[in-house]
Structure formats: C-alpha cells, structure tokens
Design an enzyme around this catalytic site. Structure first.
Site, PDB file in Angstrom:
ATOM      1  CG  HIS A  69      81.214  52.600 -30.226  1.00 30.79           C
ATOM      2  ND1 HIS A  69      80.221  52.752 -29.838  1.00 30.79           N
ATOM      3  CD2 HIS A  69      81.614  51.289 -30.117  1.00 30.79           C
ATOM      4  CE1 HIS A  69      79.391  51.464 -29.370  1.00 30.79           C
ATOM      5  NE2 HIS A  69      80.503  50.544 -29.440  1.00 30.79           N
ATOM      6  N   GLY A 115      77.338  58.885 -30.521  1.00 35.24           N
ATOM      7  CA  GLY A 115      78.457  58.618 -29.948  1.00 35.24           C
ATOM      8  C   GLY A 115      78.164  58.760 -28.283  1.00 35.24           C
ATOM      9  CG  LEU A 117      77.089  54.461 -26.091  1.00 41.12           C
ATOM     10  CD1 LEU A 117      77.783  53.452 -25.498  1.00 41.12           C
ATOM     11  CD2 LEU A 117      76.945  54.023 -27.735  1.00 41.12           C
ATOM     12  CE  LYS A 239      83.564  45.145 -28.556  1.00 41.99           C
ATOM     13  NZ  LYS A 239      83.065  45.945 -27.223  1.00 41.99           N
ATOM     14  CB  SER A 335      53.174  74.447 -15.676  1.00 41.15           C
ATOM     15  OG  SER A 335      52.218  74.112 -14.513  1.00 41.15           O
ATOM     16  CD  GLU A 356      61.653  65.838 -17.773  1.00 38.80           C
ATOM     17  OE1 GLU A 356      60.640  66.334 -17.268  1.00 38.80           O
ATOM     18  OE2 GLU A 356      62.151  64.771 -17.617  1.00 38.80           O
ATOM     19  CG  ASP A 413      55.680  75.014  -6.653  1.00 35.45           C
ATOM     20  OD1 ASP A 413      54.521  74.510  -5.896  1.00 35.45           O
ATOM     21  OD2 ASP A 413      55.339  75.137  -7.997  1.00 35.45           O
TER      22      ASP A 413
END
Length: 617
Positions: A69, A115, A117, A239, A335, A356, A413
């Site tokens: 941003h 963008g 975050l 800021k 796997s 992940e 499973d």
C-alpha cells in the site's frame, strides 16, 4: 552538499512526491509512504545494486515492497531513479496507468505483486534461496515490511525458514511507525518486542531511528557484512513524517492529505533530484544444472500404479532433462512421491516443512529468476496457501502445484485429509490450469506438459493404485480429453476424471449387459475443459452424467455446465458428487457412500434413460 544533507533532501523529495501522487489520484496511502522515505532514500543512493535499463539482469538486487500500500513511495523512488516521469507519477491509480494502487509486474521493475500483507517476506525468502542455492550469485534481497503485517503468521514462517537456512543475502527492513489502519499496532514503538522475536529465529537484528540517515546507512552496511544470517533492520519511524497535520496522527491512514499544498511547502517544496543507482558488478553468470534427454516413465496397459507415484517418477525424469526444474515440499514428500526428486536432485529440492504459505511463496520467489518450481503437498492443504496462489496470479507467476490425496477415495484418513474443495479453488484462480489424470502414463505426460506451460498449473493426484488405461505413446495436451469408451450407439455420456474414470468404465460394463451403451469421457483437463468433445457427446447421446470425487460446488460438474451455459438446445445433465460429510471408511465404501461408484453411476444413467423412454411412450 554533504552526503547527509543530500540523503535528507532525497527523503523529503520522496515524501513530497508520495503526497503529490495520492493527491492527484484522490486516494492512496501517503502517510504509510512517508514513514519509510528515508529508509528507501538511503537504500537507493548507497546500497541497492540495480540496472534500471536491464531489469531482468541476473545480477540485480531484488527490492520487494511487502507493504504494497506504500506504492506512492515506490513510484516516487522510481521517479528519483529516472525510471518514470513526473507526468507518469501523477497518473497514479488512473485507468490505463502502470502505477496501480498496489504494485504489480505491469512495471518491469516490480517482480511480484504485493498488497495482501504478510507475503513480501516469504516471497523474498524464495528469491534469497534462488540466489544462494540455484543462481549462486551475490545479489541481495531487500524487503520493506510494515509493522501491521508482522502479526501475520506467514511472516514468521518466513522468519524461521530464513534464519534456519542462514540466508545472509536477505534483509528485512521493518518500518515500525506505530500506527495501523484503525489505530495503534500491537507492539507500537516497542522495538525490543520485534527484536526478541526476530533474534529468536536466528536473525541478526539492528534497531535504529528510521529517520537518521547515517544510522540507516550503517545498518545496511552491517547487513551486507553478515553473510551467514539474515538481517532485520528494526526502524522506529513516524507515520506521516514531515507533515505536522498527519505525523503520528490516527485517522490519516489510506487517504490523501487534506491540504497537500501546505504539507508540500512544509516538506520544502517540489524537487527533482536524480539518484544514480549503482549497477551490479558485471561478469557473474547464474549457475546452471546439467540437462539431458527427457525419458518419462512408462507403464504397461493393465498394470497398476498410483498417479502420485507417476508424478514423482515423471518430475524426477524431468529434472534429469531440465536443469531449471526445482521441487518444494511441505514435509509430505514420501506421500506425494516428491521424495524421488529429492533423492535424484538434492540440490534442487527444498524442504519447507509444514508451512504451505512459505512453500508457495518460495516457489513464487524462485520463478522470478526463471526457475520452474513444482510445489507439492496434500490437495487439502493448499487451502492454507490460497491467498498466496491468488496473489501469484496477479504476479503473472509461473508455478506448478501438485496436490495428492484427492477426494474421498483416500479412504480411512477421513475428511480432514481429503481434497474436496481444491478443483473449485484452483479453477477460480485467474488464468489457471487444472489437471486430474486417472492413470500413470497420462500423469507422467501431463507432469512434463506443465513445465512448458507458463502460469499457475495444478495437478491433482490420487493415493491408490489404479489401472493403467493408456499406452506410453498416447499424447495428453492441456485442454484435451480422452474417450476410453465410445460408439455410435451410445445412449448417454459419463464425464469423469481421476478415480471416477475407472468407476465410469465399470458402470459401462454393467450397462452394456443391459443394452445401454455408454460413452465415457476422461476429462483429465478440467480447466480448460475440452468443450468440443463435450458438445459432440451431447449431440450424439443427449444425456450427460458428471461423476467426480469432489464437492458439487465448483468442480468438474460446473466446468461441464459452463460449456452448455449458452448452448441451445442443452443436453439433459446430472451431477454426481460428494454431497455429505464423509467419515473414516475404506475407499470402496467411501465411493459407494458418496454415490460416485460404478453402481451409482449406472443407476443414474439407467434412471435417466428409462425416464425419458417412459416419457416418450
């Protein structure tokens, strides 16, 4: 003018231009840009190694604005570096402008879209991994992070990975300006809170005043002198710095300044200073790995193999043939069968563990440098990284995703491990390809085809061994399909993919004994789907049953329906899919319970044919 005075002036210019860009657009985030202006001024003038005339040079440093941003600051920096004109700067956020509200690769100097975050640092980790282990070049990766995004778990996945991997070519610049969108951030200006966290993950940490250009310069130099650990520069900033009306004021986030002219005057007026960014030292060439002839695995028709195993063997063969192929794993390589690649090509295999988001982000970072990454985990677990996949599409990224253990057919499973949303999720990604082969030879050939297709490509594989239907010389194209059974007399068509292809063929055997010839379509390419074959089947048989091991929403059935959305007349169409929450059971029991097994498919076709025959009497 002294160096300190020049850097101060450059920082003020970046603030002024950020204010001007947002004011011209009537929207944007100037105050978030103003806090980091000095950090970027010193970086560009003193430490960045980049050739703006050759943005694809393998020797260039990489700059990622994780706080996307703050795009007015990035574009102001590009103007100061002579890459964009003042006229283009003031086109910010307008239709047709390259200067979008958040950066995208429409600009040649932007390598990944930001963008959303918490994504810049994980992607930066991928770039740094590429630099250290693949390209083996001395470029550095600089990532500007905001303090609000440091609450995202993905940031700490990246912190742990980078620290554990000793990525000394990575520097995170933490802009600690205290204020988020709606108020103060969690830790405010407690720099020690951030320092303790980063240091715990093995980072070199430096706390500074983010408006002291000498301190910033020294911190960057320390980062460059720390080759064994990544560095986090924790900068206390304000800021809206430099404009008293908004400096350190709540309620000023995400909007242009109410009196831009007054702020510009307070900042010292409009400037047009130019920064000559140091070009990287020439003469370095990226490392390349050996290449050879592609010899894909082949399987005898009638034998049994799991498509996940065919993927593992095929991507390993692809690694022998192509030195640009890399594989990333989410700690399930045994796997997914990605372990085959790991054993054959350990230098191009990256273990991301159960992270992940970091796995997909690292793939995005690596493809920036031209590597072709295959990221593999259970189909269900890509849902954790979905925002990264969505942003990868905005980045125009070239990544290959492989999801194993798809559908209820995995058996005992249970539902937590079953990919049942993955087709819908990946079909919804802009420009994506979704593939779901049913046997070993089709999987091997599609694995290779993915490497030649630019974009986000998803391969869905299965846990269990399945019969090999196709010979090793069969061709499989993205956007194609196969007809493992068809005749001119067919009374209905079953469209299937993966496990349900085999169930549909068994259903065809059942119905043949009843005098109902059945056409079976193996729609291994779900997106793009083979519309021509489906339309021909509709014209020939008039009846279509779609059988899929997936929820009914957004999967193969909806892909087929899309083909006929504007077709008149449309065929009669029925969807068979997993409609109730599964529990633990054997694979055969799961398919029967979900009513996507051979008997259920035969029953659906039988009922459709007999109902229409009864209606015509």
């Amino acid at each position: 003018m002294s160096q300190g005075a020049w850097l101060y002036e450059l920082g003020q210019q970046l603030r002024v231009d950020a204010v001007r860009a947002a004011d011209a657009a009537g929207s944007g985030h100037p105050t978030s840009s103003m806090s980091a202006a000095d950090l970027m001024a010193v970086l560009a003038a003193r430490h960045l190694r980049y050739d703006f005339d050759d943005p694809h040079s393998p020797e260039n440093d990489h700059l990622v604005f994780s706080k996307g941003h703050a795009s007015p600051l990035l574009y102001a920096l590009y103007k100061a570096c002579g890459a964009v004109s003042d006229t283009e700067l003031l086109s910010y956020r307008r239709r047709g402008s390259r200067l979008e509200g958040h950066p995208t690769p429409r600009l040649p100097w932007v390598e990944v879209a930001t963008g959303s975050l918490g994504q810049g640092l994980p992607v930066g980790v991928g770039m740094a991994l590429a630099g250290m282990h693949l390209d083996r070049l001395p470029y550095r990766v600089w990532v500007l992070c905001g303090d609000s995004e440091l609450t995202e778990g993905s940031v700490w996945e990246a912190m742990e990975y980078a620290g554990d991997s000793g990525l000394g070519n990575l520097t995170a610049i933490l802009d600690i300006n205290r204020l988020g969108q709606r108020g103060p951030t969690r830790h405010g200006w407690d720099l020690d809170a951030y320092q303790r966290r980063a240091a715990a993950f093995g980072w070199n940490t430096i706390e500074i005043d983010g408006h002291d250009t000498a301190a910033i310069d020294d911190a960057y130099a320390q980062a460059e002198a720390s080759p064994e650990r990544p560095t986090a520069i924790i900068a206390r900033t304000v800021k809206g710095a430099g404009a008293s009306a908004v400096a350190n004021q709540e309620g000023a986030h995400g909007k242009p300044l109410s009196d831009a002219e007054a702020a510009i005057a307070e900042l010292g007026g409009v400037r047009d200073n130019r920064v000559t960014v140091t070009r990287p030292e020439a003469g370095h060439q990226p490392h390349s790995f050996p290449e050879g002839r592609l010899e894909l695995p082949s399987y005898d028709t009638g034998s049994q193999t799991a498509t996940r195993s065919a993927f593992g063997e095929a991507v390993t063969a692809l690694g022998h043939a192509r030195g640009d192929v890399v594989v990333l794993d989410g700690e399930v390589a045994d796997s997914t069968r990605a372990q085959y690649f790991a054993k054959a090509h350990p230098e191009r295999f990256f273990e991301c563990y159960i992270a992940e988001q970091q796995m997909v982000a690292a793939a995005v970072g690596m493809q920036v440098r031209g590597w072709v990454p295959y990221a593999a985990t259970f189909a269900a677990f890509f849902s954790r990284a979905y925002d990264f996949i969505r942003m990868a599409a905005i980045s125009r990224a070239n990544i290959k995703l492989v999801g194993s253990h798809a559908g209820v057919a995995i058996g005992q499973d249970g539902p937590s491990q079953m990919g049942l949303e993955d087709i819908a999720a990946l079909r919804a990604v802009h420009g994506s390809v979704v593939l779901h082969p049913c046997d070993g030879n089709s999987t091997a050939r599609l694995t290779a085809a993915m490497a030649d297709h630019h974009g986000i490509t998803y391969l869905r594989t299965m846990r269990a061994d399945t019969p090999v239907l196709y010979g090793p010389d069969e061709t499989f194209e993205i956007g194609g399909s196969k007809l493992p059974r068809s005749s001119d007399a067919d009374q209905a068509t079953v469209v299937s993919a993966g496990t349900t292809v085999h169930e549909a063929l068994r259903a065809a055997d059942i119905l043949e004994r009843e005098g109902i010839p059945l056409r079976v379509v193996d729609a291994y390419s779900i997106k793009p789907v083979d519309a021509a074959t489906l339309r021909r089947a509709a014209a020939d048989t008039g009846r279509i049953v779609v059988a899929e091991d997936h929820w009914p929403e957004g999967g193969l059935g909806d892909a087929v329906l899309d083909v006929f959305a504007d077709t008149r007349p449309s065929p009669r169409l029925m969807k068979l899919a997993v409609s109730s929450m599964p529990a633990s059971a054997t694979p055969d029991e799961q398919l029967a319970e979900a009513r996507i097994d051979a008997e259920s498919i035969a029953e659906a076709v039988r009922a459709m044919v007999r109902q229409e025959e009864g209606a015509s009497v």
